[in-house]
Design an enzyme around this catalytic site. Sequence first.
Site, PDB file in Angstrom:
ATOM      1  CG  ASP A 168      28.416 -27.143  40.079  1.00  0.00           C
ATOM      2  OD1 ASP A 168      29.075 -27.357  39.050  1.00  0.00           O
ATOM      3  OD2 ASP A 168      28.692 -27.654  41.175  1.00  0.00           O
ATOM      4  CG  HIS A 212      31.434 -29.790  38.405  1.00  0.00           C
ATOM      5  ND1 HIS A 212      30.839 -29.059  39.409  1.00  0.00           N
ATOM      6  CD2 HIS A 212      32.470 -30.444  38.978  1.00  0.00           C
ATOM      7  CE1 HIS A 212      31.495 -29.254  40.543  1.00  0.00           C
ATOM      8  NE2 HIS A 212      32.491 -30.096  40.312  1.00  0.00           N
ATOM      9  CB  SER A 251      32.963 -31.475  43.105  1.00  0.00           C
ATOM     10  OG  SER A 251      33.546 -30.234  42.873  1.00  0.00           O
TER      11      SER A 251
END
Length: 537
Positions: A204, A260, A415
């Site tokens: 990620d 994220h 996600s």
Amino acid sequence: MELGERSNPACWTGSQQPIETHTETWIFRGGFLVSYYVTSFRIAAIISLTAAASIGTASTAELGATPSADTSMLEFVPDQIIIGFETVPAARQLDALTTKFSSINQLRTLNHAQHPKNDPTSVHPLAKVRVAQLDAGSDVLALSEQLSGQAGIRYAHPNYITHTAFIPNDPFWNTHQYGPQIVEAPEAWDTTIGSPSIVIAVADTGINFVHEDFQDGMIWTNPGEIPDNGVDDDNNGYIDDVHGWDCYGDDNDPTDHHSHGSHVSGILAARINNSIGIAGMAQVTVIPLQVFSAGGGGTWEAITEAVYYATDNGAAALNYSGGGGGGDGSLSDACQYAWDNGMTVVAAAGNWNSSSPFYPAAYSPVIAVSGTDSNDNRYTSSNYGDWIDVAAPGVDVYSCGDNGTSDYMDKTGTSMSSPHVCGLVGLMYTLDPGLTPQEVRDLLRDNADDLGAPGFDIYFGYGRINAANTIAAMSSGCPADLTGDDVVDINDVFAVLGYWGDCADPCPPYCTADLTEDCTVDVDDIFAVLGLWGPCE
């Protein structure tokens, strides 16, 4: 419910003998003669047994075909092509290629180990891959097509651009973790909350190393690497990769500057029962692998390298909450390599509200996860298609951020769905580290809560995951099979000894190996194993 934790037990092997003064007790029960020693350091057991057992094996199902898609409109890195050769290219082959195609001004390799996992005699698959740097303004698509037709080349494709799979929303309006609740994680935690021995890679934007919910050993430390000595101590192809790797920037610092990756890691593995922040799906160890920039853009090159890195360095599973369009090539090979070597890859389905395949989720060896909300409705932007495996919560999910030690936020997207599934996979591997990716896929599908049209459908796949059902399916009928080999035998007695002592407070939930559910692992639990001796039914 309240959760309990155990500290890592000391190891005991059959060759070790008790040290210090001890007491020895012999007990005859149920046809078994048991002798156990109690010392301040360890408990050793000698058991006289007459039972015999057989051990079964599991086979991996044949993979289906990989979906295809039109790639002409996809984003890619300008002036770069990823080339896969049939064999490791010799210098003269590379020279001939650059002579024939004069717009190629550099052919560089990707980092990799010397040999494939568990195969010390073969060359690593990435040794056959080169990234071609072209002259500025080159026609990447046309040259890729020309290169694909050359002798000795398996594939040639642009270095496609990937994107994180979330859509930002208004922050902090929802501070409740409906995700673990709706998938019934607390019921699964009655059986296991995960184990630090299970390693999950998160590919990620990196991780917030100082976050308060990422402490207590959550972040992986490479046991074979000496920090900051400028040497590849473990010969895995990476220098000073002490806590993972930045595959996008090609360095050893996968620090998150986006949020994220930290958000995804928190959903998956934030610490439980520490009176801080949130509870992650599984108490596993996370390898942070950075495959996106601080802006959230990444490449096939970066995620391809991350999949190989995770597989070669012992991860049980990898979560990738991103992707893009594309087809067969380097990333497909990487996912197949993971599957063949027993690592489960879980990936987000994407947020285009489209049936177009989103890769790597749409590859056959990858578990594809679509999105749902707090009412088990479909996340309206979630991609869909016959390549979806299961669904999981992805709307207004609360988790960790990248700004300081106590940053939390809401995010929406598939996600967020993918790490709910990958966290459950971590619980599954805790119960049975020998699961194959196909067995993981089957358990997830078979025990999901059916949503939408009865049976499989293109929006929810086989349903929204149910952690309680999945873990119960693995645990039912053979609670004393602590080693997960479908037989109760001497190895399960040793497993009891490894967890000897009182369960952590609060209890319940009962700790691993507390078969009698009295909040302590003791000789009564050994007798419970003996009473269930033999093959599981």
